[in-house]
Motif scaffolding. Structure first.
Motif, PDB file in Angstrom:
ATOM      1  N   GLY A   1       0.830  -1.156  -0.149  1.00 42.70           N
ATOM      2  CA  GLY A   1       0.021  -0.050  -0.012  1.00 42.70           C
ATOM      3  C   GLY A   1       0.790   1.178  -0.031  1.00 42.70           C
ATOM      4  O   GLY A   1       1.693   1.431   0.734  1.00 42.70           O
ATOM      5  N   MET A   2       0.695   2.036  -0.903  1.00 44.63           N
ATOM      6  CA  MET A   2       1.541   3.479  -1.156  1.00 44.63           C
ATOM      7  C   MET A   2       0.512   4.597  -1.060  1.00 44.63           C
ATOM      8  O   MET A   2      -0.243   4.797  -2.131  1.00 44.63           O
ATOM      9  CB  MET A   2       2.219   3.441  -2.224  1.00 44.63           C
ATOM     10  CG  MET A   2       3.344   2.230  -2.076  1.00 44.63           C
ATOM     11  SD  MET A   2       4.388   1.961  -3.340  1.00 44.63           S
ATOM     12  CE  MET A   2       3.252   1.171  -4.695  1.00 44.63           C
TER      13      MET A   2
ATOM     14  N   THR B   1      -5.390   5.723   2.588  1.00 45.27           N
ATOM     15  CA  THR B   1      -5.017   6.903   3.319  1.00 45.27           C
ATOM     16  C   THR B   1      -5.813   8.205   2.680  1.00 45.27           C
ATOM     17  O   THR B   1      -5.614   8.417   1.522  1.00 45.27           O
ATOM     18  CB  THR B   1      -3.347   7.526   3.503  1.00 45.27           C
ATOM     19  OG1 THR B   1      -2.963   6.050   4.298  1.00 45.27           O
ATOM     20  CG2 THR B   1      -3.290   8.386   4.340  1.00 45.27           C
TER      21      THR B   1
ATOM     22  N   ASN C   1      -4.611  -0.672   2.779  1.00 48.64           N
ATOM     23  CA  ASN C   1      -3.454  -0.272   3.670  1.00 48.64           C
ATOM     24  C   ASN C   1      -3.696   0.935   4.510  1.00 48.64           C
ATOM     25  O   ASN C   1      -4.220   1.868   3.972  1.00 48.64           O
ATOM     26  CB  ASN C   1      -2.275  -0.161   3.122  1.00 48.64           C
ATOM     27  CG  ASN C   1      -0.986   0.334   3.791  1.00 48.64           C
ATOM     28  OD1 ASN C   1      -0.900   1.399   4.456  1.00 48.64           O
ATOM     29  ND2 ASN C   1      -0.132  -0.330   4.091  1.00 48.64           N
TER      30      ASN C   1
ATOM     31  N   LEU D   1      -2.784   3.322   8.001  1.00 54.97           N
ATOM     32  CA  LEU D   1      -1.448   3.811   9.062  1.00 54.97           C
ATOM     33  C   LEU D   1      -2.386   3.623  10.559  1.00 54.97           C
ATOM     34  O   LEU D   1      -3.178   4.668  10.775  1.00 54.97           O
ATOM     35  CB  LEU D   1      -0.768   4.954   8.753  1.00 54.97           C
ATOM     36  CG  LEU D   1      -0.227   4.971   7.361  1.00 54.97           C
ATOM     37  CD1 LEU D   1       0.415   6.450   7.251  1.00 54.97           C
ATOM     38  CD2 LEU D   1       0.862   3.943   7.022  1.00 54.97           C
TER      39      LEU D   1
ATOM     40  N   GLU E   1       8.967  -5.203   7.851  1.00 58.35           N
ATOM     41  CA  GLU E   1       9.485  -4.383   6.709  1.00 58.35           C
ATOM     42  C   GLU E   1      11.023  -3.792   7.288  1.00 58.35           C
ATOM     43  O   GLU E   1      10.962  -3.578   8.475  1.00 58.35           O
ATOM     44  CB  GLU E   1       8.522  -3.288   6.802  1.00 58.35           C
ATOM     45  CG  GLU E   1       8.571  -2.286   5.587  1.00 58.35           C
ATOM     46  CD  GLU E   1       7.683  -1.304   5.414  1.00 58.35           C
ATOM     47  OE1 GLU E   1       6.906  -1.034   4.716  1.00 58.35           O
ATOM     48  OE2 GLU E   1       7.518  -0.501   6.465  1.00 58.35           O
TER      49      GLU E   1
ATOM     50  N   GLN F   1       6.820  -8.164  -0.112  1.00 59.82           N
ATOM     51  CA  GLN F   1       5.825  -7.085  -0.309  1.00 59.82           C
ATOM     52  C   GLN F   1       7.073  -5.896  -0.880  1.00 59.82           C
ATOM     53  O   GLN F   1       7.988  -5.656  -0.659  1.00 59.82           O
ATOM     54  CB  GLN F   1       5.439  -6.264   0.886  1.00 59.82           C
ATOM     55  CG  GLN F   1       4.576  -4.891   0.593  1.00 59.82           C
ATOM     56  CD  GLN F   1       3.799  -4.499   1.916  1.00 59.82           C
ATOM     57  OE1 GLN F   1       2.743  -5.225   2.000  1.00 59.82           O
ATOM     58  NE2 GLN F   1       4.252  -3.474   2.448  1.00 59.82           N
ATOM     59  N   VAL F   2       6.345  -5.499  -2.001  1.00 63.56           N
ATOM     60  CA  VAL F   2       7.270  -4.376  -2.945  1.00 63.56           C
ATOM     61  C   VAL F   2       6.520  -3.185  -2.968  1.00 63.56           C
ATOM     62  O   VAL F   2       5.265  -3.150  -3.328  1.00 63.56           O
ATOM     63  CB  VAL F   2       7.426  -5.058  -4.211  1.00 63.56           C
ATOM     64  CG1 VAL F   2       8.090  -4.141  -5.264  1.00 63.56           C
ATOM     65  CG2 VAL F   2       8.241  -6.622  -4.047  1.00 63.56           C
TER      66      VAL F   2
ATOM     67  N   THR G   1       8.283   9.987  -1.897  1.00 61.46           N
ATOM     68  CA  THR G   1       9.085   9.018  -1.092  1.00 61.46           C
ATOM     69  C   THR G   1       9.181   7.822  -2.006  1.00 61.46           C
ATOM     70  O   THR G   1       8.703   7.422  -3.036  1.00 61.46           O
ATOM     71  CB  THR G   1       8.094   8.685   0.121  1.00 61.46           C
ATOM     72  OG1 THR G   1       8.789   7.739   0.868  1.00 61.46           O
ATOM     73  CG2 THR G   1       6.807   8.244  -0.029  1.00 61.46           C
ATOM     74  N   SER G   2      10.267   7.243  -1.281  1.00 64.30           N
ATOM     75  CA  SER G   2      10.603   5.996  -2.201  1.00 64.30           C
ATOM     76  C   SER G   2      11.710   4.956  -1.337  1.00 64.30           C
ATOM     77  O   SER G   2      12.029   5.769  -0.286  1.00 64.30           O
ATOM     78  CB  SER G   2      11.454   6.177  -3.592  1.00 64.30           C
ATOM     79  OG  SER G   2      12.830   6.203  -3.270  1.00 64.30           O
TER      80      SER G   2
HETATM   81  C1  LIG Z   1       5.655   5.870  -2.541  1.00 62.96           C
HETATM   82  C2  LIG Z   1       5.474   5.136  -1.331  1.00 62.96           C
HETATM   83  C3  LIG Z   1       4.582   5.314  -0.378  1.00 62.96           C
HETATM   84  C4  LIG Z   1       4.552   4.218   0.696  1.00 62.96           C
HETATM   85  N1  LIG Z   1       3.277   4.614   1.451  1.00 62.96           N
HETATM   86  C5  LIG Z   1       2.989   3.242   2.467  1.00 62.96           C
HETATM   87  C6  LIG Z   1       1.951   3.651   3.045  1.00 62.96           C
HETATM   88  O1  LIG Z   1       1.196   4.559   2.875  1.00 62.96           O
HETATM   89  N2  LIG Z   1       1.660   2.608   4.142  1.00 62.96           N
HETATM   90  C7  LIG Z   1       2.414   1.529   4.428  1.00 62.96           C
HETATM   91  O2  LIG Z   1       2.289   0.706   5.131  1.00 62.96           O
HETATM   92  N3  LIG Z   1       3.831   1.645   3.389  1.00 62.96           N
HETATM   93  C8  LIG Z   1       3.934   2.288   2.473  1.00 62.96           C
HETATM   94  N4  LIG Z   1       4.876   2.290   1.857  1.00 62.96           N
HETATM   95  C9  LIG Z   1       5.649   1.043   1.927  1.00 62.96           C
HETATM   96  C10 LIG Z   1       5.510  -0.196   1.017  1.00 62.96           C
HETATM   97  O3  LIG Z   1       4.233  -0.450   1.287  1.00 62.96           O
HETATM   98  C11 LIG Z   1       6.243  -1.095   0.825  1.00 62.96           C
HETATM   99  O4  LIG Z   1       6.424  -1.978   2.199  1.00 62.96           O
HETATM  100  C12 LIG Z   1       7.874  -0.690   0.870  1.00 62.96           C
HETATM  101  O5  LIG Z   1       7.902   0.116  -0.202  1.00 62.96           O
HETATM  102  C13 LIG Z   1       8.843  -2.001   0.574  1.00 62.96           C
HETATM  103  O6  LIG Z   1       9.932  -1.503   0.196  1.00 62.96           O
HETATM  104  P1  LIG Z   1      10.502  -1.018  -1.231  1.00 62.96           P
HETATM  105  O7  LIG Z   1      10.129   0.079  -1.603  1.00 62.96           O
HETATM  106  O8  LIG Z   1      11.908  -1.286  -1.276  1.00 62.96           O
HETATM  107  O9  LIG Z   1       9.894  -2.069  -2.198  1.00 62.96           O
HETATM  108  C14 LIG Z   1       5.240   3.151   0.818  1.00 62.96           C
HETATM  109  C15 LIG Z   1       6.166   2.902  -0.278  1.00 62.96           C
HETATM  110  C16 LIG Z   1       6.556   3.908  -1.200  1.00 62.96           C
HETATM  111  C17 LIG Z   1       7.494   3.574  -2.040  1.00 62.96           C
END
Ligand SMILES: Cc1cc2nc3c(=O)[nH]c(=O)nc-3n(C[C@H](O)[C@H](O)[C@H](O)COP(=O)(O)O)c2cc1C
Length: 477
Positions: A10-11, A36, A127, A129, A241, A305-306, A441-442
């Motif tokens: 979830g992002m 969110t 997803n 928070l 994570e 999870q990616v 964010t990344s």
């Molecule tokens: C742009 C972005 C936004 C994210 N937003 C959330 C979020 O809102 N909630 C959450 O639990 N994780 C969030 N994450 C984490 C991802 O769900 C995931 O667990 C994480 O990116 C995995 O690592 P990786 O980026 O190396 O693949 C976000 C990641 C990115 C890249």
């Protein structure tokens, strides 16, 4: 339980929107929408004219049309060219929410899940928070009304959620005990959610809802064990994570003299202990090769999870201009990602891509005006009169200080709510014409998308990500 090998994380905000989640789920892996701020997303899509009619089609399917009509009357604007004025903002969430903010939030979550699940039978997740507590009950209910299959929750300790899922599946009243700074043990501040009051006779009109699997996102064995022991009901698995993952991270055990996060051995999770728990788990954070995927399986994981690779694929909800400009930069050079302690008003470290035109650009940062008009990340605090107040370190200084906030918390914060909406192509335009800038964010692995997925091209798809991780044939040079 269907066990996916790949979870598209979830992002927020709206980077993993219904379209990305649907694309991933239709491949047989698990697409997850970000839950969110979906009430703000719904308004933005309607005010941008809902050009393909997706939102209105989903709204047509909501079982109660009276609140839908109110929402359409208030927010829908037929498309007539690029928007020049700001979005209407609904009243902010509070501890005693009105019917209209509850309706809006339930319906917005319904819409997103409905669209992600439309025309296929595969599972879809959402997803949330834990830190964002006020809209949670309405959001979960809306997602469940549309048949969401998995709920993921990170950024906090979601002890209360399993019992809430259970009760909401029977349309029962629920409440959530809030984290309130300055409260004592005797205090018990709760937000209530009564489905039958908001949608009269819903329990009679709609049968019991399917219970989604509940999967907390965690970064320590202690937390996994605490959840298993003390959570209000069933936990179905964990996402583990690590500190390279995008978005918010768990706070590091140590910090350098310059104030930078130093993640080390103590922050690593003992996977043997997680394996012994016996529930499915997925590893997250830089799982960008088939070898790493196989190593995760070898360690007992159900899969990975990616996030980052999906955030920059062509089906992502990121504003295409922003996505393309970051990809261009990566192709020529490399891009820096900083684990920032100050940017997020949540207090959690937050990974920020250093990119010109975004809030990491000094000029852009200095030009912004302090504001809090969405308020998802406000902190609840106990006021002198014993009531609950809300403050955000991104709001105007005077307001924050007058609510008991500390001056040192003001430095370096950004309005993550507004800035993240801008990244998803929904920037707020202020009365004086100022347009809210993005924040991107990344994960730390952002630069690796050049060799892994772009391979000389300017874009790639979600299926390229899945193919690489699963070791299937990928596009060639
Ligand atoms: C742009 C972005 C936004 C994210 N937003 C959330 C979020 O809102 N909630 C959450 O639990 N994780 C969030 N994450 C984490 C991802 O769900 C995931 O667990 C994480 O990116 C995995 O690592 P990786 O980026 O190396 O693949 C976000 C990641 C990115 C890249």
């Amino acid at each position: 339980m269907q066990i996916p090998k790949i979870i598209q994380g979830g992002m927020g905000i709206s980077i993993s929107d219904w379209y990305l989640a649907k694309t991933v789920s239709m491949t047989g892996q698990l697409g997850v929408i970000s839950g969110t701020g979906l009430h703000i997303t719904l308004i933005a899509r309607l005010m941008d004219g809902d050009r393909e009619g997706n939102v209105r089609r989903a709204l047509d399917n909501f079982p109660f049309q009276e609140p839908v009509k109110k929402i359409l009357d208030k927010y829908f604007v037929p498309y007539s060219g690029k928007r020049k004025t700001g979005y209407k903002r609904p009243q902010m969430w509070g501890i005693k929410p009105t019917n209209s903010i509850n309706e809006l939030t339930v319906i917005a979550n319904f819409v997103e899940v409905f669209l992600a699940k439309e025309n296929h039978k595969n599972a879809v997740g959402i997803n949330f928070l834990e830190k964002i507590q006020l809209p949670t009950l309405a959001s979960i209910y809306g997602a469940m009304l549309a048949g969401v299959n998995y709920i993921f929750m990170g950024a906090g300790i979601p002890m209360q959620i399993p019992a809430i899922i259970e009760k909401l599946s029977n349309h029962e009243d629920v409440n959530y005990k809030l984290d309130v700074t300055g409260s004592s043990k005797e205090d018990d501040f709760r937000i209530n959610f009564e489905p039958g009051k908001i949608f009269p006779e819903i329990g009679e009109k709609i049968g019991n809802l399917c219970k989604p699997y509940f999967v907390p996102i965690i970064s320590s064995v202690v937390l996994a064990k605490a959840l298993l022991k003390r959570a209000s009901g069933k936990i179905d698995g964990f996402v583990i994570e690590n500190s390279t993952a995008g978005g918010h991270n768990a706070p590091p055990r140590s910090v350098s003299a310059e104030g930078k996060a130093v993640y080390g051995a103590k922050d690593e999770v003992d996977l043997q202990q997680i394996k012994e728990i016996g529930l499915p788990f997925w590893l997250a954070g830089d799982y960008y090769s088939h070898e790493k995927f196989l190593a995760a399986i070898e360690q007992g994981a159900a899969g990975v999870q990616v996030g980052t690779a999906f955030a920059f694929c062509k089906e992502s909800g990121m504003d295409p201009e922003i996505r393309k400009s970051i990809i261009e930069k990566i192709k020529k050079d490399s891009i820096e990602i900083v684990t920032d302690f100050k940017a997020s008003p949540t207090g959690f470290p937050f990974k920020v891509v250093q990119h010109s035109g975004s809030v990491t650009d000094k000029d852009v940062y200095n030009e912004r005006c302090r504001i809090c008009d969405i308020g998802l990340l406000r902190q609840a605090y106990k006021k002198e009169d014993g009531e609950v107040g809300f403050r955000c370190s991104a709001e105007p200084e005077d307001a924050f200080i007058s609510k008991g906030g500390k001056a040192e918390e003001l430095e370096g914060t950004v309005c993550l709510c507004n800035n993240l909406f801008a990244t998803a192509g929904m920037p707020q335009i202020r009365k004086d014409g100022y347009t809210e800038p993005p924040v991107v964010t990344s994960g730390d692995a952002l630069n690796s998308i050049k060799n892994n997925f772009l391979k000389g091209c300017n874009e790639y798809s979600a299926s390229d990500v899945i193919d690489l991780i699963l070791g299937k044939k990928t596009k060639s040079l």
